[in-house]
Motif scaffolding. Structure first.
Motif, PDB file in Angstrom:
ATOM      1  N   ASP A 193      -6.792 -32.979 -33.323  1.00  0.00           N
ATOM      2  CA  ASP A 193      -5.545 -33.436 -32.857  1.00  0.00           C
ATOM      3  C   ASP A 193      -5.674 -35.023 -32.631  1.00  0.00           C
ATOM      4  O   ASP A 193      -4.639 -35.669 -31.783  1.00  0.00           O
ATOM      5  CB  ASP A 193      -5.526 -32.864 -31.289  1.00  0.00           C
ATOM      6  N   TRP A 194      -6.435 -35.692 -33.143  1.00  0.00           N
ATOM      7  CA  TRP A 194      -6.566 -37.378 -32.854  1.00  0.00           C
ATOM      8  C   TRP A 194      -7.713 -37.560 -33.612  1.00  0.00           C
ATOM      9  O   TRP A 194      -8.445 -37.092 -34.667  1.00  0.00           O
ATOM     10  CB  TRP A 194      -7.303 -37.426 -31.433  1.00  0.00           C
ATOM     11  N   THR A 195      -7.583 -39.046 -34.184  1.00  0.00           N
ATOM     12  CA  THR A 195      -8.304 -39.872 -34.783  1.00  0.00           C
ATOM     13  C   THR A 195      -8.393 -41.180 -34.266  1.00  0.00           C
ATOM     14  O   THR A 195      -8.447 -41.361 -33.172  1.00  0.00           O
ATOM     15  CB  THR A 195      -7.833 -39.779 -36.338  1.00  0.00           C
ATOM     16  N   TRP A 196      -8.664 -42.261 -35.042  1.00  0.00           N
ATOM     17  CA  TRP A 196      -8.691 -43.554 -34.698  1.00  0.00           C
ATOM     18  C   TRP A 196      -7.630 -44.297 -35.270  1.00  0.00           C
ATOM     19  O   TRP A 196      -7.148 -44.169 -36.615  1.00  0.00           O
ATOM     20  CB  TRP A 196     -10.242 -44.334 -34.788  1.00  0.00           C
ATOM     21  N   GLN A 197      -7.267 -45.672 -34.672  1.00  0.00           N
ATOM     22  CA  GLN A 197      -6.935 -46.863 -35.616  1.00  0.00           C
ATOM     23  C   GLN A 197      -7.673 -47.946 -35.071  1.00  0.00           C
ATOM     24  O   GLN A 197      -8.003 -48.130 -33.731  1.00  0.00           O
ATOM     25  CB  GLN A 197      -5.443 -46.995 -34.911  1.00  0.00           C
ATOM     26  N   ALA A 198      -8.268 -48.596 -35.910  1.00  0.00           N
ATOM     27  CA  ALA A 198      -9.304 -49.608 -35.901  1.00  0.00           C
ATOM     28  C   ALA A 198      -9.199 -50.551 -36.924  1.00  0.00           C
ATOM     29  O   ALA A 198      -8.897 -50.395 -38.085  1.00  0.00           O
ATOM     30  CB  ALA A 198     -10.656 -48.831 -36.057  1.00  0.00           C
ATOM     31  N   PRO A 199      -9.658 -51.796 -36.668  1.00  0.00           N
ATOM     32  CA  PRO A 199      -9.888 -52.981 -37.539  1.00  0.00           C
ATOM     33  C   PRO A 199     -11.096 -52.425 -38.493  1.00  0.00           C
ATOM     34  O   PRO A 199     -12.335 -52.296 -38.288  1.00  0.00           O
ATOM     35  CB  PRO A 199     -10.409 -54.185 -36.793  1.00  0.00           C
ATOM     36  N   ARG A 200     -10.600 -52.532 -39.797  1.00  0.00           N
ATOM     37  CA  ARG A 200     -11.697 -51.951 -40.758  1.00  0.00           C
ATOM     38  C   ARG A 200     -13.114 -52.808 -41.024  1.00  0.00           C
ATOM     39  O   ARG A 200     -13.973 -52.249 -41.251  1.00  0.00           O
ATOM     40  CB  ARG A 200     -10.871 -51.873 -42.045  1.00  0.00           C
ATOM     41  N   ALA A 201     -12.923 -53.992 -40.493  1.00  0.00           N
ATOM     42  CA  ALA A 201     -13.974 -54.940 -40.779  1.00  0.00           C
ATOM     43  C   ALA A 201     -15.040 -54.422 -39.841  1.00  0.00           C
ATOM     44  O   ALA A 201     -16.236 -54.171 -39.907  1.00  0.00           O
ATOM     45  CB  ALA A 201     -13.740 -56.369 -40.043  1.00  0.00           C
ATOM     46  N   ASP A 202     -14.552 -53.750 -38.450  1.00  0.00           N
ATOM     47  CA  ASP A 202     -15.779 -53.217 -37.488  1.00  0.00           C
ATOM     48  C   ASP A 202     -16.029 -51.931 -37.822  1.00  0.00           C
ATOM     49  O   ASP A 202     -17.091 -51.425 -37.754  1.00  0.00           O
ATOM     50  CB  ASP A 202     -15.182 -53.296 -36.182  1.00  0.00           C
ATOM     51  N   PHE A 203     -14.849 -51.074 -38.342  1.00  0.00           N
ATOM     52  CA  PHE A 203     -14.886 -49.681 -38.723  1.00  0.00           C
ATOM     53  C   PHE A 203     -16.121 -49.515 -39.748  1.00  0.00           C
ATOM     54  O   PHE A 203     -17.183 -48.725 -39.499  1.00  0.00           O
ATOM     55  CB  PHE A 203     -13.573 -49.145 -39.063  1.00  0.00           C
ATOM     56  N   ASP A 204     -15.862 -50.390 -40.895  1.00  0.00           N
ATOM     57  CA  ASP A 204     -16.772 -49.926 -42.009  1.00  0.00           C
ATOM     58  C   ASP A 204     -18.177 -50.421 -41.570  1.00  0.00           C
ATOM     59  O   ASP A 204     -19.193 -49.893 -42.352  1.00  0.00           O
ATOM     60  CB  ASP A 204     -16.439 -50.931 -43.252  1.00  0.00           C
ATOM     61  N   LEU A 205     -18.348 -51.644 -40.987  1.00  0.00           N
ATOM     62  CA  LEU A 205     -19.794 -52.169 -40.605  1.00  0.00           C
ATOM     63  C   LEU A 205     -20.438 -51.153 -39.664  1.00  0.00           C
ATOM     64  O   LEU A 205     -21.678 -50.971 -40.036  1.00  0.00           O
ATOM     65  CB  LEU A 205     -19.376 -53.305 -39.747  1.00  0.00           C
ATOM     66  N   VAL A 206     -19.747 -50.573 -38.841  1.00  0.00           N
ATOM     67  CA  VAL A 206     -20.427 -49.236 -38.129  1.00  0.00           C
ATOM     68  C   VAL A 206     -20.978 -48.344 -38.946  1.00  0.00           C
ATOM     69  O   VAL A 206     -22.185 -47.806 -38.882  1.00  0.00           O
ATOM     70  CB  VAL A 206     -19.185 -48.736 -37.066  1.00  0.00           C
ATOM     71  N   MET A 207     -20.314 -47.836 -40.053  1.00  0.00           N
ATOM     72  CA  MET A 207     -20.673 -46.881 -40.789  1.00  0.00           C
ATOM     73  C   MET A 207     -21.868 -47.215 -41.819  1.00  0.00           C
ATOM     74  O   MET A 207     -22.855 -46.469 -41.854  1.00  0.00           O
ATOM     75  CB  MET A 207     -19.593 -46.580 -41.982  1.00  0.00           C
ATOM     76  N   THR A 208     -21.856 -48.444 -42.230  1.00  0.00           N
ATOM     77  CA  THR A 208     -22.845 -49.037 -43.113  1.00  0.00           C
ATOM     78  C   THR A 208     -23.993 -49.180 -42.141  1.00  0.00           C
ATOM     79  O   THR A 208     -25.095 -49.051 -42.940  1.00  0.00           O
ATOM     80  CB  THR A 208     -22.485 -50.225 -44.045  1.00  0.00           C
ATOM     81  N   GLN A 209     -23.834 -49.723 -41.154  1.00  0.00           N
ATOM     82  CA  GLN A 209     -25.090 -49.951 -40.213  1.00  0.00           C
ATOM     83  C   GLN A 209     -25.671 -48.508 -39.824  1.00  0.00           C
ATOM     84  O   GLN A 209     -26.937 -48.664 -39.833  1.00  0.00           O
ATOM     85  CB  GLN A 209     -24.612 -50.676 -38.808  1.00  0.00           C
ATOM     86  N   GLU A 210     -25.077 -47.481 -39.664  1.00  0.00           N
ATOM     87  CA  GLU A 210     -25.605 -46.182 -39.298  1.00  0.00           C
ATOM     88  C   GLU A 210     -26.291 -45.395 -40.669  1.00  0.00           C
ATOM     89  O   GLU A 210     -27.362 -44.854 -40.477  1.00  0.00           O
ATOM     90  CB  GLU A 210     -24.255 -45.298 -38.819  1.00  0.00           C
TER      91      GLU A 210
END
Length: 419
Positions: free
Chosen positions: A98-115
C-alpha cells in the motif's frame, strides 16, 4: 592488464543492479559490480511504486532503505484545472503493498550500495566498460577505472543494469527506436519553503497543463522537492529559447495555476537537467551469456513512475534465472524473462500512450468517479501489471480507449463491463 574471474558480472549499481546483487549475494554467488559513476550521484527516477517493495525485500535491502527515513508515498494526485484525481494505494484491486517511497536517488542509491558493501559485495565505482567478448559460455569484459587501470573480468553471465548508459545495447548494437512518441523532461530540486502542512505538502502530484504537458512535484523528507516538466520535445525546445533549461522550467511554473504561488520565486538547487527523447527500446532483452535489465533494456515515460519498477523487476528476475542456470538448469530466457517482462511493458506502454492521447485523462478526470474503475486503474499505477485477474491489465489494449469513448458520448457502462 589485471584479470579477475567471477560467476556473474553486474554492470551498474542503480536499483536494478543492486537488487540483482543483493539476491545473488544471499545465494553465495561470486559477483562483482562495476559502476561508471561516483556515488552519490544525481539521477532521475525519484518516485517509486509499490511493486518495487517486493523486490527490495527479496534482495535483502528493504530494512536498510526503510531505516533511512525516506518520504513514504501512499498514492498520487493528478490535477487538471480545478479537478483533482487522487489515487490511494490502499484502495486498489487485488493484493499488494500500500506504500512505497519518493526519494532523492543520490541518497537512495547510496544507501543500497553501502548496505551491499557492508554485506561483502564487491562494487567498483568510477569504472567504465570499454569492451566485451562472448565465447564458449564465458564473457570477457574489459573495464577501465578513472585512474586509467584496465582489468579483464571473466564471467559466466553478465547482467547489464547500466541504465541510461546502455552498455551492452551500445557495444552489441541492440538499440531500436521506441514505439512511443518523443517526449523530453527538465527537472531540478528546490527548497520547498512554501510547502503546505500535512498530507497535502508531502503527496506527489502531477499538474496537467495540457494534454502532453505536465509538471511533477515530488516532496522529499529532507525538505527538498523535485520539480520537473514533461512535454513534447519541440515544446520544451521552444520554452528554452536562448536562455536554457532554467528559463523553460520557470515559464512552465507560470503556466500552472495550482503551483505558481508555491514555486514562482523558488531558487533552483542546480541548473535543471534536460533529458531529451528519453524513451528507449532494444531488439532483444537477453542473449547467450547476458541479460539486459531496467533502462538498459527499455524506458517508457516518467508519468506513472514505472522506471524503477521495471528496473527492480527485471533485476531480481534476471538474477534468479542466472542463478538457476549456474546450477545447471536449462533456462528458457524467452519465455521466463523476455515474454514475462514484455507483458508488463506492454501494459504500461498502453497507459502511457493513452495518457498522451487524452483517453486516460478522460477516465481520471471524469465526474462523477467510478470507484471500481478507479480501483482497477490504481492497481496498475501501483505496478501490479502482471495480475491478469485485473481486466485493466488483461484487456489493457482496448479497455481505456473504449471506456473513454463511452464517457465522452454519455453511454452508460458498469465497472465490470470488461471482466
Amino acid at each position: 592488464m589485471d584479470s579477475q574471474e567471477v560467476d556473474i558480472l553486474i554492470i551498474g549499481a542503480g536499483p536494478s543492479g543492486c537488487v540483482a546483487a543483493g539476491y545473488l549475494q544471499q545465494k553465495g554467488i561470486r559477483i562483482k559490480v562495476v559502476e561508471k559513476s561516483k556515488f552519490p550521484r544525481m539521477v532521475v527516477g525519484e518516485s517509486l511504486i509499490p511493486r518495487v517493495m517486493d523486490n527490495f525485500q527479496e534482495a535483502g535491502l528493504l530494512e536498510a532503505l526503510d531505516a533511512y527515513g525516506f518520504e513514504k508515498k501512499r498514492g498520487a494526485e493528478f490535477i487538471r484545472g480545478e479537478v483533482f484525481s487522487v489515487f490511494d494505494f490502499s484502495d486498489k484491486f487485488g493484493e499488494g503493498w500500500d506504500w512505497t517511497w519518493q526519494a532523492p536517488r543520490a541518497d537512495f542509491d547510496l544507501v543500497m550500495t553501502q548496505e551491499l558493501q557492508r554485506k561483502g559485495v564487491d562494487i567498483q565505482f568510477e569504472t567504465s566498460v570499454t569492451n566485451i567478448h562472448f565465447e564458449n559460455g564465458y564473457s570477457t569484459t574489459t573495464v577501465e577505472a578513472n585512474t586509467g587501470t584496465r582489468t579483464q573480468i571473466k564471467a559466466k553471465f553478465v547482467i547489464d543494469a547500466s541504465g541510461y548508459g546502455r552498455v551492452l545495447p551500445r557495444l552489441l548494437g541492440l538499440d531500436k527506436k521506441s514505439q512511443l512518441n518523443p517526449h523530453s523532461a527538465i527537472f531540478t530540486h528546490v527548497k520547498d519553503i512554501n510547502r503546505p502542512q500535512g498530507k497535502k505538502g508531502t503527496q506527489i502530484s502531477f499538474d496537467v497543463l495540457d494534454t502532453e504537458v505536465w509538471l511533477w512535484v515530488i516532496p522529499f523528507s529532507n525538505g527538498l522537492t523535485s520539480l520537473g516538466l514533461v512535454a513534447d520535445t519541440t515544446f520544451i525546445e521552444q520554452l528554452k529559447g536562448e536562455k536554457g533549461t532554467a528559463e523553460a522550467l520557470r515559464k512552465a511554473i507560470q503556466l500552472s495555476d495550482f503551483y505558481v504561488q508555491r514555486f514562482a520565486d523558488t531558487v533552483f538547487e542546480f541548473e535543471p537537467v534536460h533529458l531529451k527523447n528519453y524513451s528507449s527500446a532494444v531488439t532483444q532483452m537477453y542473449g547467450n551469456g547476458y541479460a539486459l535489465t531496467g533502462n538498459s533494456a527499455e524506458f517508457l515515460d516518467p508519468v506513472f513512475s514505472s522506471g524503477v519498477c521495471f528496473a527492480t523487476e527485471s533485476g531480481i528476475l534476471s538474477a534468479k534465472l542466472a542463478h538457476r542456470q549456474l546450477l545447471g538448469e536449462t533456462i528458457d530466457w524467452q519465455l521466463e524473462y523476455a515474454d514475462y517482462m514484455q507483458r508488463g511493458i506492454d501494459v504500461f506502454t498502453t497507459y502511457v500512450r493513452e495518457w498522451y492521447t487524452g483517453n486516460l485523462q478522460t477516465l481520471f478526470f471524469h465526474r462523477p468517479e467510478n470507484p471500481e474503475v478507479k480501483r482497477k486503474i490504481c492497481a496498475v499505477l501501483a505496478g501490479y501489471v502482471w495480475n491478469e485477474e485485473n481486466p485493466f491489465v488483461k484487456k489493457h489494449d482496448r479497455v481505456i480507449r473504449t471506456m473513454a469513448y463511452m464517457l465522452e458520448n454519455n453511454y452508460p457502462f458498469s465497472s465490470d463491463v470488461f471482466d
